[in-house]
Scaffold this motif. Structure first.
Motif, PDB file in Angstrom:
ATOM      1  N   ALA A   9       0.827  -1.206   0.000  1.00 28.95           N
ATOM      2  CA  ALA A   9       0.000   0.000   0.000  1.00 28.95           C
ATOM      3  C   ALA A   9       0.856   1.249   0.000  1.00 28.95           C
ATOM      4  N   ASN A  10       0.305   2.345  -0.502  1.00 34.00           N
ATOM      5  CA  ASN A  10       1.049   3.617  -0.490  1.00 34.00           C
ATOM      6  C   ASN A  10       0.849   4.379   0.820  1.00 34.00           C
ATOM      7  N   THR A  11      -0.044   3.859   1.675  1.00 35.10           N
ATOM      8  CA  THR A  11      -0.251   4.437   2.998  1.00 35.10           C
ATOM      9  C   THR A  11      -0.578   3.280   3.946  1.00 35.10           C
ATOM     10  N   PRO A  12      -0.089   3.321   5.184  1.00 35.67           N
ATOM     11  CA  PRO A  12      -0.308   2.167   6.070  1.00 35.67           C
ATOM     12  C   PRO A  12      -1.785   1.782   6.168  1.00 35.67           C
ATOM     13  N   THR A  13      -2.064   0.520   5.936  1.00 40.46           N
ATOM     14  CA  THR A  13      -3.420   0.014   5.754  1.00 40.46           C
ATOM     15  C   THR A  13      -3.555  -1.269   6.565  1.00 40.46           C
ATOM     16  N   ASP A  14      -4.740  -1.511   7.123  1.00 41.67           N
ATOM     17  CA  ASP A  14      -4.889  -2.792   7.835  1.00 41.67           C
ATOM     18  C   ASP A  14      -5.441  -3.846   6.887  1.00 41.67           C
ATOM     19  N   VAL A  15      -5.223  -5.109   7.222  1.00 39.07           N
ATOM     20  CA  VAL A  15      -5.668  -6.202   6.345  1.00 39.07           C
ATOM     21  C   VAL A  15      -6.679  -7.101   7.044  1.00 39.07           C
ATOM     22  N   HIS A 212     -13.312   4.206   4.607  1.00 36.89           N
ATOM     23  CA  HIS A 212     -12.080   3.964   5.352  1.00 36.89           C
ATOM     24  C   HIS A 212     -10.856   4.523   4.641  1.00 36.89           C
ATOM     25  N   THR A 213     -11.075   5.260   3.548  1.00 41.36           N
ATOM     26  CA  THR A 213      -9.937   5.643   2.716  1.00 41.36           C
ATOM     27  C   THR A 213      -9.983   7.119   2.373  1.00 41.36           C
ATOM     28  N   THR A 214      -8.868   7.615   1.848  1.00 43.03           N
ATOM     29  CA  THR A 214      -8.851   8.949   1.250  1.00 43.03           C
ATOM     30  C   THR A 214      -8.605   8.748  -0.250  1.00 43.03           C
ATOM     31  N   PRO A 215      -8.906   9.773  -1.065  1.00 41.39           N
ATOM     32  CA  PRO A 215      -8.763   9.602  -2.531  1.00 41.39           C
ATOM     33  C   PRO A 215      -7.340   9.247  -2.959  1.00 41.39           C
ATOM     34  N   LYS A 216      -6.354   9.549  -2.103  1.00 41.42           N
ATOM     35  CA  LYS A 216      -4.958   9.260  -2.485  1.00 41.42           C
ATOM     36  C   LYS A 216      -4.544   7.816  -2.227  1.00 41.42           C
ATOM     37  N   ASP A 217      -5.311   7.093  -1.423  1.00 43.19           N
ATOM     38  CA  ASP A 217      -4.899   5.749  -1.015  1.00 43.19           C
ATOM     39  C   ASP A 217      -4.901   4.777  -2.195  1.00 43.19           C
ATOM     40  N   ARG A 218      -3.938   3.892  -2.190  1.00 42.86           N
ATOM     41  CA  ARG A 218      -3.891   2.856  -3.221  1.00 42.86           C
ATOM     42  C   ARG A 218      -3.315   1.598  -2.592  1.00 42.86           C
ATOM     43  N   VAL A 219      -3.973   0.484  -2.833  1.00 38.38           N
ATOM     44  CA  VAL A 219      -3.583  -0.784  -2.197  1.00 38.38           C
ATOM     45  C   VAL A 219      -3.604  -1.893  -3.231  1.00 38.38           C
ATOM     46  N   ALA A 220      -2.517  -2.648  -3.312  1.00 41.51           N
ATOM     47  CA  ALA A 220      -2.505  -3.862  -4.131  1.00 41.51           C
ATOM     48  C   ALA A 220      -2.673  -5.063  -3.211  1.00 41.51           C
TER      49      ALA A 220
END
Lengths: 251, 251
Positions: A9-15, A212-220
């Motif tokens: 992820a480009n920002t710390p994210t929980d899984v 749970h996100t902002t428009p900038k967030d990106r997660v693979a």
């Protein structure tokens, strides 16, 4: 078959959501589970040789929102090596002052490389042997942490040697990037703006990521089989190596 | 001051009672905690940069009876290195196909050894530098895992170098034995048959070990300060190195 789950992820994210989806598939995978979370350079590695269905450690992972840039999880169905803590993925080593975390799905036949350097298996799985060999070969190829593109080229040269010995679906991360290689089963998806509601395939659970996100967030997210309905998961081709940085595949 | 806790047992034993005693002292130690459990060759390492009072991970450790032969726990009060996961003790490395777990209490001044081998710090603490240097020097001194007495002799030669740079109270284990070195504060006690009731010093909690043990069980507990009332804790002398095997000090 073992199940792999990776997140970059480009920002710390929980899984918690994806891990719940993975653990649901743990019915026939009673041989332990593990999950490693990078937080910058640091790592938390939770392993248990109880199934992800029953383990109090898995319960913690499902309910404690650990925010991470890179996550590797594994639910084990033993093919080689007895059921023991030291045989539970992911494995961790240090190289060049960075932790490396690795998990493997598949079975390598007759893979007994010469391990003459500083990386030795603690348990008796083909997977940990493969990881030690990869660390050894990376250490030989570079004097310090190289650029991600350079590391990817070196890994691309090493993968066929492992692939030749059998099924080698793997996830590897050093906290800066996440590498994924597939022999047979591996899929990936990128979640980004506009986020929407997503439902797990195997469990009656959905989440609206827009909340749970902002428009900038990106997660693979990378997984053995697609975890969700109505998302455009892409299958890896046989022998494909991909590197994920900041929530998307590079190159 | 940081708090150390070690446990070495001749039969897998849980440390929920002692860890609760340690966590009670965590009021002024808000800079993270960690605990490593050996189960045979395998290790579980739980770390959190939240205090042991608040962390859900600490809550898990207090309530999930993980049975282990060798345990090392640490509650951190940062002296060097920022509060971050990669600076949280215990640290872990692999050497000779065995995991090694290390925690340190104290402060080493101007300790910047030449780290020319395979062990590099990931974080920026004096403690992790000391651990990497110890691993490097052990790797140079022996080609494979030597006997415990021999390892102890090598460690005894290395300790003064660290001790010279400041306070060096430490715990180290490879799952076969637990080594403890004191500069200032470290205490140990052996619990064995006949077991009785023991009360924590800092918390209104007691346990009757007679209900949880067999006559053959033997457990050594090592801690910065005695954790219990009415037990015969022995203080380490300055510069003393002890090795614990099967629940008692060797030699």
């Amino acid at each position: 078959m073992c199940q792999l789950l990776g997140m970059n992820a480009n920002t710390p994210t929980d899984v918690m959501f994806s891990f719940t989806g993975l653990a649901t598939r743990a019915d026939e995978h009673k041989d332990g589970f593990g999950i490693g979370f990078f937080e910058d350079r640091g790592v938390r590695l939770f392993v248990d040789h109880h199934s992800a269905r029953q383990s109090p450690v898995a319960q913690l992972v499902k309910t404690y929102p650990i925010r991470s840039d890179n996550v590797i999880a594994h639910i084990r169905k033993a093919t080689q090596g007895r059921v023991a803590l030291e045989n539970t993925h992911p494995f961790q080593r240090e190289l060049w002052g960075r932790y490396w975390v690795f998990a493997h799905n598949g079975n390598l036949v007759d893979f007994h490389p010469r391990l003459h350097a500083a990386f030795r298996p603690v348990g008796d799985t083909d997977s940990e042997r493969a990881f030690c060999w990869l660390m050894q070969e990376l250490a030989k190829a570079h004097a310090g942490v190289p650029a991600i593109a350079e590391l990817t080229r070196t890994l691309a040269e090493l993968m066929p040697t492992l692939h030749r010995h059998g099924t080698f679906n793997m996830l590897l991360s050093n906290g800066q990037a996440l590498w994924a290689h597939a022999s047979t089963h591996l899929h990936w998806v990128v979640r980004q703006h506009p986020f929407g509601a997503v439902a797990l395939r195997d469990e009656d659970l959905s989440v609206d990521f827009a909340h749970h996100t902002t428009p900038k967030d990106r997660v693979a997210v990378i997984a053995t089989e697609p975890l969700t309905q109505h998302e455009a998961w892409t299958a890896f081709t046989c022998g494909e190596l991909k590197v994920f940085v900041d929530g998307q595949p590079l190159g």
